[in-house]
Design a protein around this motif. Structure first.
Motif, mmCIF file in Angstrom:
data_model
loop_
_atom_site.group_PDB
_atom_site.id
_atom_site.type_symbol
_atom_site.label_atom_id
_atom_site.label_comp_id
_atom_site.label_asym_id
_atom_site.label_seq_id
_atom_site.Cartn_x
_atom_site.Cartn_y
_atom_site.Cartn_z
ATOM 1 N N THR A 210 0.826 -1.212 0.000
ATOM 2 C CA THR A 210 0.000 0.000 0.000
ATOM 3 C C THR A 210 0.854 1.253 0.000
ATOM 4 O O THR A 210 0.565 2.226 -0.722
ATOM 5 C CB THR A 210 -0.924 -0.010 1.229
ATOM 6 O OG1 THR A 210 -1.700 -1.207 1.227
ATOM 7 C CG2 THR A 210 -1.856 1.184 1.206
ATOM 8 N N PHE A 238 -8.458 2.831 -2.097
ATOM 9 C CA PHE A 238 -7.377 1.872 -1.875
ATOM 10 C C PHE A 238 -7.908 0.611 -1.189
ATOM 11 O O PHE A 238 -7.479 -0.509 -1.506
ATOM 12 C CB PHE A 238 -6.274 2.514 -1.034
ATOM 13 C CG PHE A 238 -5.296 3.321 -1.835
ATOM 14 C CD1 PHE A 238 -4.123 2.761 -2.297
ATOM 15 C CD2 PHE A 238 -5.551 4.645 -2.136
ATOM 16 C CE1 PHE A 238 -3.219 3.498 -3.043
ATOM 17 C CE2 PHE A 238 -4.646 5.398 -2.879
ATOM 18 C CZ PHE A 238 -3.477 4.825 -3.337
ATOM 19 N N PHE A 242 -7.463 -3.162 -2.748
ATOM 20 C CA PHE A 242 -6.671 -4.167 -2.047
ATOM 21 C C PHE A 242 -7.553 -5.263 -1.477
ATOM 22 O O PHE A 242 -7.113 -6.415 -1.351
ATOM 23 C CB PHE A 242 -5.851 -3.496 -0.942
ATOM 24 C CG PHE A 242 -4.585 -2.868 -1.442
ATOM 25 C CD1 PHE A 242 -3.453 -3.628 -1.646
ATOM 26 C CD2 PHE A 242 -4.531 -1.516 -1.736
ATOM 27 C CE1 PHE A 242 -2.287 -3.059 -2.111
ATOM 28 C CE2 PHE A 242 -3.376 -0.935 -2.210
ATOM 29 C CZ PHE A 242 -2.251 -1.703 -2.406
ATOM 30 N N SER A 312 -4.814 -1.971 4.417
ATOM 31 C CA SER A 312 -4.604 -0.963 3.378
ATOM 32 C C SER A 312 -5.256 0.362 3.752
ATOM 33 O O SER A 312 -4.673 1.434 3.559
ATOM 34 C CB SER A 312 -5.158 -1.470 2.039
ATOM 35 O OG SER A 312 -6.557 -1.662 2.119
#
Length: 321
Positions: A210, A238, A242, A312
């Motif tokens: 990340t 994000f 992820f 993440s």
């Protein structure tokens, strides 16, 4: 003619296709691409770690279920040991001990081991082909315990000690049950610890990935901040990407683990006809992890994806702080 050529040239130029934009600059391009080499590598790492964690969980379930079967079989039996002595009739002592056991409520059946069977029990320690006729080999009587009424083994032990002191003794296998339970609990605990360590390693790998993705998309993040996007919007982007990578890796790893257990079961069934297969089945069963094993393997795949999404998000929030 010249005028016609000059008028056709701009038309041909305007008809030429426009160069395609890179995937990261297209209209609906994701903030964090999932088809990059780094994303595929992270999904592969998560799949490998999930596979190892699922193997540990399945192996712990196999040991726990086998230990439970062993304990169930051992608790249904007890053993009377009759020792030979000078000037005593061993067969008469065996018959008397068996009669005392049969008179006790809760004893479903008895079985007297012959002298040859008792000597064969010593072969793993003394070797085969030895003449043990001069050795005072104790004789055994196995007792099959009934579920109802519950036998009072303490009373039976006292009766044998009073009627045949120093000759007959009762073994309820309590020591072996305690050792077996300790061994199984230790193995299960070690398996849980390994699963926890693998999930921690998964979180660390996701955290590094990340931060790398944040560093590679620093300009994009700055532009998003410039147009008014807050940190929660970026963190959710994000997290979604992820989480998708973690779910992909978790599904692959869990699927490979289930396939490995299925293959191990097929191999065990193929070897069952031989002596090695019988020993393996006696120790580990038929490599069938049961519904709890399948549920634990699938749960580990889900946990790996959830850990990926949470780590993440936390990493992004810390990076943006």
């Amino acid at each position: 003619m010249a005028e016609t050529a000059t008028t056709q040239a701009p038309r041909a130029a305007s008809a030429a296709p426009e160069p395609a934009l890179p995937p990261t600059l297209r209209r609906n391009a994701p903030l964090v691409p999932t088809d990059s080499a780094a994303s595929r590598s992270l999904a592969a790492v998560i799949a490998i770690l999930t596979f190892l964690a699922a193997l540990c969980a399945g192996a712990a379930e196999i040991v726990a279920s086998s230990a439970s079967q062993w304990q169930g079989a051992v608790t249904q039996e007890a053993t009377i040991q009759v020792r030979p002595g000078p000037g005593r009739d061993l067969d008469a002592d065996i018959a008397r001990a068996e009669a005392i056991a049969k008179a006790e409520p809760g004893i479903a059946a008895t079985r007297v081991f012959s002298k040859a069977e008792a000597e064969r029990l010593l072969e793993p320690w003394l070797g085969a082909g030895l003449d043990l006729s001069d050795l005072p080999v104790p004789r055994l009587i196995t007792l099959k315990l009934a579920d109802s009424p519950v036998p009072d083994l303490k009373h039976l032990r006292g009766t044998l000690a009073a009627a045949m002191p120093g000759v007959a003794s009762l073994d309820d296998h309590a020591l072996w049950l305690q050792r077996l339970s300790t061994m199984a609990n230790t193995f299960v605990g070690v398996g849980i610890g390994i699963v926890a360590l693998v999930l921690v390693a998964t979180g660390l790998a996701v955290a590094f990935a990340t931060r790398g993705a944040m560093a590679g998309n620093k300009e994009v993040v700055e532009v998003l901040h410039f147009v008014g996007a807050d940190d929660d919007f970026i963190a959710r982007a994000f997290q979604r990407r992820f989480f998708g990578l973690g779910l992909r890796g978790g599904v692959i790893g869990a699927g490979l683990a289930l396939a490995a257990f299925g293959l191990a079961g097929l191999v065990a069934r193929a070897w069952r006809s031989g002596p090695a297969g019988e020993e393996i089945e006696a120790l580990f069963g038929a490599f069938h992890i049961g519904w709890r094993g399948y549920a634990s393997v699938l749960l580990i795949g889900v946990i790996a994806s959830v850990v990926t999404g949470i780590v993440s998000r936390l990493t992004v929030r810390r990076f943006l702080a």
